[in-house]
Design a protein around this motif. Structure first.
Motif, PDB file in Angstrom:
ATOM      1  N   TRP A 149      13.430 -14.067   2.383  1.00  0.00           N
ATOM      2  CA  TRP A 149      14.429 -13.358   3.163  1.00  0.00           C
ATOM      3  C   TRP A 149      15.600 -14.282   3.496  1.00  0.00           C
ATOM      4  N   ARG A 150      15.331 -15.561   3.714  1.00  0.00           N
ATOM      5  CA  ARG A 150      16.389 -16.519   4.057  1.00  0.00           C
ATOM      6  C   ARG A 150      16.900 -17.282   2.834  1.00  0.00           C
ATOM      7  N   ASN A 151      15.987 -17.606   1.935  1.00  0.00           N
ATOM      8  CA  ASN A 151      16.347 -18.374   0.753  1.00  0.00           C
ATOM      9  C   ASN A 151      15.504 -17.849  -0.403  1.00  0.00           C
ATOM     10  N   ASP A 152      16.132 -17.127  -1.320  1.00  0.00           N
ATOM     11  CA  ASP A 152      15.377 -16.491  -2.401  1.00  0.00           C
ATOM     12  C   ASP A 152      14.769 -17.557  -3.308  1.00  0.00           C
ATOM     13  N   ASP A 153      13.536 -17.909  -2.988  1.00  0.00           N
ATOM     14  CA  ASP A 153      12.821 -18.958  -3.722  1.00  0.00           C
ATOM     15  C   ASP A 153      11.879 -18.383  -4.780  1.00  0.00           C
ATOM     16  N   SER A 155       9.458 -16.304  -4.246  1.00  0.00           N
ATOM     17  CA  SER A 155       8.130 -15.970  -3.710  1.00  0.00           C
ATOM     18  C   SER A 155       8.011 -14.501  -3.314  1.00  0.00           C
ATOM     19  N   GLY A 156       9.121 -13.840  -3.129  1.00  0.00           N
ATOM     20  CA  GLY A 156       9.094 -12.411  -2.830  1.00  0.00           C
ATOM     21  C   GLY A 156       9.283 -12.078  -1.367  1.00  0.00           C
ATOM     22  N   LYS A 157       9.791 -10.890  -1.144  1.00  0.00           N
ATOM     23  CA  LYS A 157      10.023 -10.355   0.197  1.00  0.00           C
ATOM     24  C   LYS A 157       9.058  -9.214   0.453  1.00  0.00           C
ATOM     25  N   THR A 158       8.658  -9.091   1.713  1.00  0.00           N
ATOM     26  CA  THR A 158       7.837  -7.965   2.148  1.00  0.00           C
ATOM     27  C   THR A 158       8.445  -7.406   3.418  1.00  0.00           C
ATOM     28  N   PHE A 159       8.575  -6.081   3.482  1.00  0.00           N
ATOM     29  CA  PHE A 159       9.075  -5.424   4.692  1.00  0.00           C
ATOM     30  C   PHE A 159       8.023  -4.451   5.187  1.00  0.00           C
ATOM     31  N   TYR A 160       7.654  -4.580   6.453  1.00  0.00           N
ATOM     32  CA  TYR A 160       6.644  -3.720   7.082  1.00  0.00           C
ATOM     33  C   TYR A 160       7.309  -2.781   8.076  1.00  0.00           C
ATOM     34  N   VAL A 161       6.840  -1.548   8.103  1.00  0.00           N
ATOM     35  CA  VAL A 161       7.246  -0.581   9.113  1.00  0.00           C
ATOM     36  C   VAL A 161       5.976  -0.106   9.795  1.00  0.00           C
ATOM     37  N   GLY A 162       5.922  -0.239  11.126  1.00  0.00           N
ATOM     38  CA  GLY A 162       4.713   0.100  11.870  1.00  0.00           C
ATOM     39  C   GLY A 162       3.765  -1.081  11.888  1.00  0.00           C
ATOM     40  N   LYS A 163       2.590  -0.856  12.425  1.00  0.00           N
ATOM     41  CA  LYS A 163       1.574  -1.901  12.534  1.00  0.00           C
ATOM     42  C   LYS A 163       0.276  -1.416  11.923  1.00  0.00           C
ATOM     43  N   ARG A 164      -0.476  -2.345  11.329  1.00  0.00           N
ATOM     44  CA  ARG A 164      -1.808  -2.001  10.819  1.00  0.00           C
ATOM     45  C   ARG A 164      -2.621  -1.402  11.947  1.00  0.00           C
ATOM     46  N   GLY A 165      -3.383  -0.372  11.633  1.00  0.00           N
ATOM     47  CA  GLY A 165      -4.183   0.284  12.662  1.00  0.00           C
ATOM     48  C   GLY A 165      -3.471   1.478  13.276  1.00  0.00           C
TER      49      GLY A 165
END
Length: 189
Positions: A149-153, A155-165
């Motif tokens: 997200w800060r430095n495209d290395d 490794s990949g980005k992940t975006f979460y909406v909500g919380k597990r559970g």
């Protein structure tokens, strides 16, 4: 489903645990095209007393949990099992559940792959900020994970909406990069 669903649907009295498991396997065979193949050497999830494998020995299509838990049975069907099921299984399952006692679907996992990057974690972040994930005028919490997200290395980005559970939880991530291909456009929503 409640255990009493099987005698109700089949019209046959079932007494022993073995009779219930055998009859349920037969019903699953009619609905999905495969049934229970073996008892697994561990207890089921969620305080069930036993666990059985669906499908062949070499591939897991899902599990059946049985015994205890307020006289209910639980079926877990994974993505491989959904793909292996014979066409029309969804309607046959619906017909079966409509005759059952207290049927309840407790969780559904759905994924969509954008193999050419048509939707990205960056777009999901923007959509969240613009209220496209809001429910009843409430914006769910979100989280950006990954150093990319800060430095495209790569490794990949992940975006979460909500919380597990929670009742709803969304993850948008760079699936190809998860597998090590730093140039892959493959995104899983």
């Amino acid at each position: 489903i409640h255990e009493d669903s099987l005698p109700k649907v089949t019209g046959k009295g079932l007494v022993s645990d073995t009779e219930f498991v055998v009859k349920y396997s037969e019903l699953l065979e009619e609905i999905l095209g495969f049934g229970i193949t073996q008892k697994l050497p561990f207890k089921g999830k969620f305080f069930y007393k036993s666990c059985y494998q669906l499908g062949p020995d070499n591939v897991e299509y899902g599990k059946v949990h049985y015994g205890g838990q307020r006289e209910t049975m639980l079926v877990e069907l994974n993505g491989t099992g959904c793909q292996a099921a014979i066409p029309g299984w969804e309607n046959r399952l619906y017909e079966f559940l409509s005759k059952c006692i207290r049927p309840k679907i407790t969780r559904v996992d759905v994924a969509h792959d954008f193999f050419n990057g048509e939707y990205t974690p960056d777009q999901a972040l923007l959509d969240h900020d613009n209220g496209h994930f809001d429910v009843h005028n409430m914006r769910p919490k979100s989280e950006c994970r990954g150093t990319a997200w800060r430095n495209d290395d790569g490794s990949g980005k992940t975006f979460y909406v909500g919380k597990r559970g929670n009742s709803k939880f969304t993850r948008v991530y760079e699936k190809g990069k998860q597998f090590g291909d730093v140039n892959s456009p493959w995104i899983r929503f």
